[in-house]
Motif scaffolding. Structure first.
Motif, PDB file in Angstrom:
ATOM      1  N   GLN A  30      80.915 -20.324 122.182  1.00 26.64           N
ATOM      2  CA  GLN A  30      80.988 -18.864 122.008  1.00 26.64           C
ATOM      3  C   GLN A  30      79.696 -18.268 121.464  1.00 26.64           C
ATOM      4  OE1 GLN A  30      84.724 -17.311 120.446  1.00 26.64           O
ATOM      5  NE2 GLN A  30      85.774 -19.195 120.985  1.00 26.64           N
ATOM      6  N   THR A  31      78.796 -19.127 120.947  1.00 28.44           N
ATOM      7  CA  THR A  31      77.522 -18.577 120.467  1.00 28.44           C
ATOM      8  C   THR A  31      76.676 -18.089 121.642  1.00 28.44           C
ATOM      9  OG1 THR A  31      76.381 -20.712 120.519  1.00 28.44           O
ATOM     10  CG2 THR A  31      77.493 -20.123 118.455  1.00 28.44           C
ATOM     11  N   LYS A  32      76.980 -18.566 122.848  1.00 32.68           N
ATOM     12  CA  LYS A  32      76.176 -18.166 124.018  1.00 32.68           C
ATOM     13  C   LYS A  32      76.737 -16.937 124.721  1.00 32.68           C
ATOM     14  CE  LYS A  32      74.143 -22.657 124.923  1.00 32.68           C
ATOM     15  NZ  LYS A  32      74.124 -23.808 125.816  1.00 32.68           N
ATOM     16  N   LEU A  33      77.942 -16.534 124.349  1.00 32.73           N
ATOM     17  CA  LEU A  33      78.535 -15.342 124.966  1.00 32.73           C
ATOM     18  C   LEU A  33      77.903 -14.081 124.399  1.00 32.73           C
ATOM     19  CD1 LEU A  33      82.312 -16.349 125.022  1.00 32.73           C
ATOM     20  CD2 LEU A  33      80.789 -16.104 126.983  1.00 32.73           C
ATOM     21  N   HIS A 170      89.065  -5.366 114.945  1.00 33.61           N
ATOM     22  CA  HIS A 170      87.848  -5.811 114.248  1.00 33.61           C
ATOM     23  C   HIS A 170      87.668  -7.296 114.520  1.00 33.61           C
ATOM     24  CE1 HIS A 170      84.758  -5.209 111.177  1.00 33.61           C
ATOM     25  NE2 HIS A 170      85.105  -6.371 110.653  1.00 33.61           N
ATOM     26  N   CYS A 171      86.438  -7.723 114.704  1.00 34.92           N
ATOM     27  CA  CYS A 171      86.132  -9.123 115.023  1.00 34.92           C
ATOM     28  C   CYS A 171      86.731  -9.491 116.377  1.00 34.92           C
ATOM     29  CB  CYS A 171      86.614 -10.065 113.919  1.00 34.92           C
ATOM     30  SG  CYS A 171      85.938 -11.743 114.028  1.00 34.92           S
ATOM     31  N   ASN A 172      86.987 -10.757 116.603  1.00 38.07           N
ATOM     32  CA  ASN A 172      87.668 -11.168 117.831  1.00 38.07           C
ATOM     33  C   ASN A 172      88.883 -11.996 117.468  1.00 38.07           C
ATOM     34  OD1 ASN A 172      88.015 -13.701 119.891  1.00 38.07           O
ATOM     35  ND2 ASN A 172      87.757 -11.760 120.961  1.00 38.07           N
ATOM     36  N   GLN A 210      81.052 -10.563 116.596  1.00 32.58           N
ATOM     37  CA  GLN A 210      82.169 -11.087 117.393  1.00 32.58           C
ATOM     38  C   GLN A 210      82.839  -9.980 118.215  1.00 32.58           C
ATOM     39  OE1 GLN A 210      81.527 -11.928 114.230  1.00 32.58           O
ATOM     40  NE2 GLN A 210      82.248 -13.969 113.712  1.00 32.58           N
ATOM     41  N   GLY A 211      82.839  -8.752 117.662  1.00 37.63           N
ATOM     42  CA  GLY A 211      83.467  -7.648 118.397  1.00 37.63           C
ATOM     43  C   GLY A 211      82.685  -7.282 119.639  1.00 37.63           C
ATOM     44  N   ALA A 212      81.364  -7.195 119.481  1.00 33.48           N
ATOM     45  CA  ALA A 212      80.501  -6.807 120.610  1.00 33.48           C
ATOM     46  C   ALA A 212      80.384  -7.942 121.625  1.00 33.48           C
ATOM     47  CB  ALA A 212      79.112  -6.439 120.086  1.00 33.48           C
TER      48      ALA A 212
END
Ligand code: MRU
Length: 356
Positions: A30-33, A170-172, A210-212
């Protein structure tokens, strides 16, 4: 590789056909998304630990699933090397001890590892190979049950949504953060299936966005009408009456109904209260922590200063500036309208006893 934003945050991949073990842990990085959809095939406990620590896999339920699979993987590898039962048990215990240090706040991590330790104890009379198979099945069951719990959360939560409603989150806490469907986003998916037109305001969620990066991406892939806002815009958006309800996830819900979630959630709850907007926390019962009496007792992770001063490769603060970076905050039960778990919708102070 085919990818559904509602699934595949973490997956167990058997090494050979015909059985579950030995296996590896496939993690969507998920760091690459949102730039790249890339998967890591973890084959060591350290790789799973690193993936959790660095938020390649994140969100309380997904962290728990990844850890359970990591422990099962270590046990399966020990059996595959020819270890007898005691060696498989030792491998499971050692991996569980290591993985439990990856992050401190999401109680699902500890819940899932305890469940794996318990399954190991209960099956300690089995031969090594049978035990390995049983532990892989337990990790898979944790994943499957999470998907079912999230689906049920979605069904309950969707009863609160009517056609045309707008949700702020907020967040994911979507499918990326769980096995499937998510928690806070599950009612949005279920309502959409029911033909309701629901729109979402996604807070971008500083510092790791995480939201964006994740919520906006996930909802767009699912065809949901999503609008991205900076965290600092939430008050204005509420004042403009653009939001009907707030749905957020949780990393740990204490016995008194206080709920820890991504830093900034408490502020959103206060804003919702000030504007008369209902604020719900959505989480499976694996996020409930009876052993923690209240929010003050929830351990809050602190993250590296660089995530604030030079997140995503560009320095945005003077070198050497002092930084305080708590990753989570606690919303007191008093300002939570309700907690939605797989068993239903409850007043926060009753959720722990009424969860069954
Ligand atoms: O630091 P993260 O990205 O793991 O934080 C995640 C959250 O705060 C989520 O809202 C929470 O884990 C619930 S996920 C269903």
């Amino acid at each position: 590789m085919a990818f559904s934003p509602r699934a595949l945050s973490v997956e167990w991949v058997p090494e050979r056909p015909g059985g579950l073990w030995p296996g590896r842990v496939r993690i969507l990085d998920q760091t690459k998304l949102p730039a790249e959809v890339d998967f890591i095939d973890a084959t060591t406990t350290e790789q799973v630990w690193e993936a959790i620590r660095s938020l390649r896999v994140r969100g309380a339920p997904a962290i728990g699933i990844a850890a359970a699979m990591g422990a099962a993987m270590a046990a399966g590898q020990a059996a595959d090397r020819g270890a007898v039962t005691v060696g498989v048990l030792a491998a499971l215990a050692s991996a569980a001890d290591t993985l439990s240090t990856a992050r401190p706040t999401a109680v699902n991590l500890f819940w899932a590892l305890d469940r794996m330790r318990c399954a190991a104890r209960e099956n300690s009379a089995l031969a090594a190979t049978e035990l390995a198979e049983r532990l892989a099945a337990e990790a898979q069951a944790i994943r499957d049950e999470d998907a079912a719990m999230c689906r049920a959360i979605g069904e309950h939560g969707a009863t609160l949504l009517k056609d045309g409603d707008s949700v702020l989150t907020h967040c994911n806490a979507g499918g990326l953060a769980t096995a499937e469907f998510g928690t806070a986003l599950a009612p949005v998916y279920v309502a959409a299936e029911q033909g309701k037109r629901i729109s979402v305001y996604a807070d971008e969620t500083r510092p790791l966005l995480q939201g964006a990066r994740l919520t906006a991406w996930e909802l767009m892939h699912a065809g949901v009408d999503v609008t991205l806002i900076c965290d600092s815009m939430a008050a204005h958006v509420m004042k403009e009456r653009r939001v009907d309800v707030v749905f957020v996830g949780a990393d740990r819900i204490a016995a008194n109904g206080d709920a820890a979630n991504k830093i900034g959630t408490y502020g959103v709850a206060l804003l919702a209260r000030a504007h008369g907007i209902p604020f719900y926390v959505l989480a499976p019962t694996s996020t409930f922590d009876l052993a923690t009496p209240n929010g003050a007792a929830i351990p809050i992770e602190e993250r590296a200063a660089e995530e604030v001063t030079e997140g995503f490769g560009r320095r945005t603060a003077p070198g050497g500036v002092r930084v305080y970076s708590p990753a989570f905050d606690v919303t007191p039960a008093e300002i939570i309208t309700g907690i939605i778990c797989e068993k239903g919708i409850f007043p926060p102070k009753e959720a722990m006893v009424r969860r069954g």
